[in-house]
Design a protein around this motif. Structure first.
Motif, PDB file in Angstrom:
ATOM      1  N   ILE A 235       0.789  -1.179   0.050  1.00 32.62           N
ATOM      2  CA  ILE A 235      -0.108  -0.156  -0.049  1.00 32.62           C
ATOM      3  C   ILE A 235       0.958   1.398   0.221  1.00 32.62           C
ATOM      4  O   ILE A 235       1.619   1.467   0.907  1.00 32.62           O
ATOM      5  CB  ILE A 235      -0.964   0.047   1.211  1.00 32.62           C
ATOM      6  N   ASN A 236       1.079   1.901  -1.194  1.00 34.56           N
ATOM      7  CA  ASN A 236       1.829   3.066  -1.364  1.00 34.56           C
ATOM      8  C   ASN A 236       1.297   4.057  -2.190  1.00 34.56           C
ATOM      9  O   ASN A 236      -0.063   3.885  -2.644  1.00 34.56           O
ATOM     10  CB  ASN A 236       3.296   2.476  -1.857  1.00 34.56           C
ATOM     11  N   GLU A 237       1.928   5.144  -2.484  1.00 36.13           N
ATOM     12  CA  GLU A 237       1.183   6.090  -3.211  1.00 36.13           C
ATOM     13  C   GLU A 237       0.675   5.702  -4.558  1.00 36.13           C
ATOM     14  O   GLU A 237      -0.394   6.183  -4.821  1.00 36.13           O
ATOM     15  CB  GLU A 237       2.425   7.364  -3.711  1.00 36.13           C
ATOM     16  N   ASP A 238       1.333   4.820  -5.082  1.00 37.06           N
ATOM     17  CA  ASP A 238       0.751   4.549  -6.772  1.00 37.06           C
ATOM     18  C   ASP A 238      -0.324   3.479  -6.353  1.00 37.06           C
ATOM     19  O   ASP A 238      -1.621   3.517  -6.908  1.00 37.06           O
ATOM     20  CB  ASP A 238       1.821   3.776  -7.259  1.00 37.06           C
ATOM     21  N   THR A 239      -0.427   2.618  -5.333  1.00 37.99           N
ATOM     22  CA  THR A 239      -1.485   1.908  -5.391  1.00 37.99           C
ATOM     23  C   THR A 239      -2.555   2.321  -4.684  1.00 37.99           C
ATOM     24  O   THR A 239      -3.856   1.911  -5.019  1.00 37.99           O
ATOM     25  CB  THR A 239      -1.004   0.331  -4.529  1.00 37.99           C
ATOM     26  N   ILE A 240      -2.389   3.390  -3.728  1.00 42.16           N
ATOM     27  CA  ILE A 240      -3.540   4.101  -3.314  1.00 42.16           C
ATOM     28  C   ILE A 240      -4.024   4.914  -4.554  1.00 42.16           C
ATOM     29  O   ILE A 240      -5.424   4.818  -4.475  1.00 42.16           O
ATOM     30  CB  ILE A 240      -3.122   5.055  -2.350  1.00 42.16           C
ATOM     31  N   ALA A 241      -3.540   5.451  -5.418  1.00 38.84           N
ATOM     32  CA  ALA A 241      -4.157   6.121  -6.370  1.00 38.84           C
ATOM     33  C   ALA A 241      -5.092   5.377  -7.343  1.00 38.84           C
ATOM     34  O   ALA A 241      -6.092   5.873  -7.749  1.00 38.84           O
ATOM     35  CB  ALA A 241      -2.990   6.566  -7.429  1.00 38.84           C
ATOM     36  N   GLY A 242      -4.707   3.959  -7.330  1.00 40.33           N
ATOM     37  CA  GLY A 242      -5.506   3.225  -8.090  1.00 40.33           C
ATOM     38  C   GLY A 242      -6.843   2.607  -7.348  1.00 40.33           C
ATOM     39  O   GLY A 242      -7.701   1.787  -7.905  1.00 40.33           O
ATOM     40  N   MET A 243      -7.212   3.000  -6.012  1.00 38.35           N
ATOM     41  CA  MET A 243      -8.253   2.486  -5.395  1.00 38.35           C
ATOM     42  C   MET A 243      -9.261   3.547  -5.630  1.00 38.35           C
ATOM     43  O   MET A 243      -9.136   4.703  -6.240  1.00 38.35           O
ATOM     44  CB  MET A 243      -7.781   2.642  -3.627  1.00 38.35           C
ATOM     45  N   LYS A 244     -10.661   3.188  -4.972  1.00 39.31           N
ATOM     46  CA  LYS A 244     -11.668   3.926  -5.154  1.00 39.31           C
ATOM     47  C   LYS A 244     -11.482   5.021  -4.282  1.00 39.31           C
ATOM     48  O   LYS A 244     -10.976   4.867  -3.267  1.00 39.31           O
ATOM     49  CB  LYS A 244     -13.053   3.264  -4.781  1.00 39.31           C
ATOM     50  N   ASP A 245     -12.062   6.179  -4.600  1.00 43.22           N
ATOM     51  CA  ASP A 245     -12.469   7.444  -3.664  1.00 43.22           C
ATOM     52  C   ASP A 245     -13.054   6.864  -2.503  1.00 43.22           C
ATOM     53  O   ASP A 245     -14.107   6.406  -2.473  1.00 43.22           O
ATOM     54  CB  ASP A 245     -12.708   8.563  -4.264  1.00 43.22           C
ATOM     55  N   GLY A 246     -12.476   7.260  -1.267  1.00 48.69           N
ATOM     56  CA  GLY A 246     -13.239   6.756  -0.040  1.00 48.69           C
ATOM     57  C   GLY A 246     -13.384   5.698   0.509  1.00 48.69           C
ATOM     58  O   GLY A 246     -14.356   5.094   1.132  1.00 48.69           O
ATOM     59  N   VAL A 247     -12.448   4.817   0.003  1.00 48.85           N
ATOM     60  CA  VAL A 247     -12.111   3.453   0.359  1.00 48.85           C
ATOM     61  C   VAL A 247     -11.582   3.457   2.229  1.00 48.85           C
ATOM     62  O   VAL A 247     -11.095   4.136   2.676  1.00 48.85           O
ATOM     63  CB  VAL A 247     -11.170   2.868  -0.320  1.00 48.85           C
ATOM     64  N   ILE A 248     -12.069   2.141   2.648  1.00 48.54           N
ATOM     65  CA  ILE A 248     -11.620   2.112   4.029  1.00 48.54           C
ATOM     66  C   ILE A 248     -10.622   1.039   4.015  1.00 48.54           C
ATOM     67  O   ILE A 248     -10.663  -0.347   3.568  1.00 48.54           O
ATOM     68  CB  ILE A 248     -12.853   1.685   5.085  1.00 48.54           C
ATOM     69  N   LEU A 249      -9.409   1.130   4.909  1.00 47.46           N
ATOM     70  CA  LEU A 249      -8.350   0.148   4.730  1.00 47.46           C
ATOM     71  C   LEU A 249      -8.204  -0.321   6.227  1.00 47.46           C
ATOM     72  O   LEU A 249      -8.239   0.557   7.348  1.00 47.46           O
ATOM     73  CB  LEU A 249      -7.065   0.662   4.567  1.00 47.46           C
ATOM     74  N   ILE A 250      -8.162  -1.758   6.398  1.00 44.03           N
ATOM     75  CA  ILE A 250      -8.084  -2.436   7.609  1.00 44.03           C
ATOM     76  C   ILE A 250      -6.732  -3.005   7.507  1.00 44.03           C
ATOM     77  O   ILE A 250      -6.342  -3.874   6.540  1.00 44.03           O
ATOM     78  CB  ILE A 250      -9.140  -3.298   7.776  1.00 44.03           C
ATOM     79  N   ASN A 251      -5.765  -3.242   8.735  1.00 36.24           N
ATOM     80  CA  ASN A 251      -4.502  -4.014   8.615  1.00 36.24           C
ATOM     81  C   ASN A 251      -4.253  -4.337  10.192  1.00 36.24           C
ATOM     82  O   ASN A 251      -4.230  -3.800  10.927  1.00 36.24           O
ATOM     83  CB  ASN A 251      -3.222  -2.978   8.346  1.00 36.24           C
ATOM     84  N   THR A 252      -4.367  -5.911  10.222  1.00 32.58           N
ATOM     85  CA  THR A 252      -4.160  -6.749  11.290  1.00 32.58           C
ATOM     86  C   THR A 252      -2.907  -7.686  11.047  1.00 32.58           C
ATOM     87  O   THR A 252      -2.865  -8.328  11.753  1.00 32.58           O
ATOM     88  CB  THR A 252      -5.254  -7.408  11.785  1.00 32.58           C
ATOM     89  N   ALA A 253      -2.269  -7.279   9.922  1.00 37.28           N
ATOM     90  CA  ALA A 253      -0.938  -8.143   9.353  1.00 37.28           C
ATOM     91  C   ALA A 253       0.023  -7.804  10.042  1.00 37.28           C
ATOM     92  O   ALA A 253       0.625  -8.022  11.116  1.00 37.28           O
ATOM     93  CB  ALA A 253      -1.108  -8.500   8.185  1.00 37.28           C
ATOM     94  N   ARG A 254       1.080  -6.829   9.158  1.00 37.69           N
ATOM     95  CA  ARG A 254       2.054  -6.295   9.626  1.00 37.69           C
ATOM     96  C   ARG A 254       2.170  -4.867   8.924  1.00 37.69           C
ATOM     97  O   ARG A 254       1.697  -4.551   7.999  1.00 37.69           O
ATOM     98  CB  ARG A 254       3.037  -7.156   8.795  1.00 37.69           C
ATOM     99  N   GLY A 255       2.817  -3.986   9.783  1.00 38.79           N
ATOM    100  CA  GLY A 255       2.887  -2.592   9.445  1.00 38.79           C
ATOM    101  C   GLY A 255       3.673  -2.538   8.143  1.00 38.79           C
ATOM    102  O   GLY A 255       3.517  -1.186   7.574  1.00 38.79           O
ATOM    103  N   ILE A 256       4.653  -3.299   7.984  1.00 41.00           N
ATOM    104  CA  ILE A 256       5.583  -3.017   7.025  1.00 41.00           C
ATOM    105  C   ILE A 256       4.743  -3.043   5.404  1.00 41.00           C
ATOM    106  O   ILE A 256       5.368  -2.574   4.504  1.00 41.00           O
ATOM    107  CB  ILE A 256       6.725  -4.115   6.767  1.00 41.00           C
ATOM    108  N   LEU A 257       3.379  -3.487   5.558  1.00 41.20           N
ATOM    109  CA  LEU A 257       2.654  -3.480   4.255  1.00 41.20           C
ATOM    110  C   LEU A 257       2.443  -2.346   3.784  1.00 41.20           C
ATOM    111  O   LEU A 257       2.011  -2.107   2.421  1.00 41.20           O
ATOM    112  CB  LEU A 257       1.794  -4.516   4.522  1.00 41.20           C
ATOM    113  N   ILE A 258       2.298  -1.120   4.731  1.00 39.92           N
ATOM    114  CA  ILE A 258       1.778   0.135   4.312  1.00 39.92           C
ATOM    115  C   ILE A 258       2.944   1.217   4.547  1.00 39.92           C
ATOM    116  O   ILE A 258       3.625   1.070   5.428  1.00 39.92           O
ATOM    117  CB  ILE A 258       0.848   0.565   5.367  1.00 39.92           C
TER     118      ILE A 258
END
Length: 339
Positions: A235-258
């Motif tokens: 999850i980075n600047e480029d992949t966020i740009a490809g998401m829907k506007d107003g998306v909700i993001l949940i992460n219970t895995a590893r912080g390094i993913l973002i």
């Protein structure tokens, strides 16, 4: 056989040290597993401290599987060590072939799929309804004043309905699958992207897409359930740009993913409506993170796994894995041939 268990401090209010000690003593009942040493530490030991604790052990339980631990130098220092068990799901990349050359079996403990998935869904429900905000408001208003009556049936934060929305589950292992079933129970359309396609009737309710990009583009809610292995800043600047506007993001895995700076900017701009996280890149965030001050961002302190049930289940599963190893049929092996 000498068995060393690294047991950290109790970090939850509903378990006692005596209970954990009693649970670990069940190892002593396994034929051939005498010499159990429970090493209780206040904080996780450094490599130097770990060397002293391990000494001439045959088996080691309760360590974090890191590249620093899984080194040739470590195994040369401890030539008798032939079994290593982490009590967690996740682990860092390491040289699997090297550990096999030293005759070491390495296992993980997939104990908390339901617990962690429940926490992930709790984060999502919090994001959608903010129950504690409404509860606090009800308690603060003077209801004996008739003029306040119109304030009772009023929402002060938006209420988000999940029914009919698309949830993207990134990683369809045990935790991701448990989360997917919860989402389906709420009437959400579940799509998933995973390293391998999952087969079988149990997965029939999940639409498995061919790329992470497609998932990010289609999902109203994204929940991350990937291990750390090589998955840095998906999850980075480029992949966020490809998401829907107003998306909700949940992460219970590893912080390094973002990429936390990129997510903070997306929260400020509203591209990401809200984020709810149980993990950060640095834990605790000694050097800070922009997410601490980002709007619409909820953070819990890596506690998704900390239920009483899961803590005992982890020990039970670790003991069962060791029994299987001693019986010549090891389970939950993570350094097997082809790994």
């Amino acid at each position: 056989m000498k068995i060393v268990i690294i047991r950290e401090e109790i970090i939850q209010p509903d378990i006692t040290a005596e209970e954990l000690i009693s649970k670990w003593k069940e190892l002593e009942a396994i034929p051939g597993a005498g010499g159990v040493q429970l090493q209780i530490v206040d904080t996780y030991p450094s490599m130097e401290e770990l060397d002293e604790l391990v000494e001439d052990a045959d088996a080691l339980f309760g360590v974090w599987i890191t590249e620093g631990l899984m080194s040739e130098a470590f195994f040369k220092k401890h030539p008798k060590l032939k079994y290593i068990a982490t009590l967690g799901h996740g682990y860092e990349s390491f040289d699997y072939a090297m550990t096999r050359r030293y005759g070491v079996t390495v296992t993980n403990t997939v104990y908390g799929a339901q617990t962690i998935a429940e926490h992930a869904f709790a984060l999502l429900m919090h994001t959608c309804h903010h129950i504690e905000v409404q509860d606090q408001r009800v308690r603060e208003i003077d209801w004996s004043d008739p003029g306040n009556a119109p304030e009772f049936c009023k929402a002060i934060v938006p209420q988000i309905e999940l029914y009919g929305k698309t949830v993207g589950v990134v990683g369809l292992g045990a935790i991701g699958f448990a989360f997917a079933k919860m989402a389906a129970g709420f009437g959400m359309h579940v799509i998933s992207y995973s390293r391998t396609v999952k087969r079988g009737e149990a997965y029939s309710f999940v639409e498995q897409v061919s790329s992470l990009g497609e998932l990010l583009m289609r999902a109203d809610v994204i929940s991350l359930h990937l291990p750390e292995n090589g998955n840095t800043h998906i999850i980075n600047e480029d992949t966020i740009a490809g998401m829907k506007d107003g998306v909700i993001l949940i992460n219970t895995a590893r912080g390094i993913l973002i990429d936390e700076a990129a997510l903070a900017e997306a929260l400020k701009s509203g591209k990401v409506r809200a984020a709810a996280l149980d993990v950060l890149t640095e834990e605790p965030p000694r050097h800070g993170t922009p997410l601490l001050t980002a709007p619409n961002c909820t953070i819990t302190g890596h506690i998704a796994w900390l239920t009483r049930e899961s803590r005992f289940r982890a020990i039970d599963m670790a003991i069962d894995n060791f029994k299987n190893y001693l019986n010549g049929a090891p389970t939950s092996v993570i350094n097997h041939e082809g790994a």
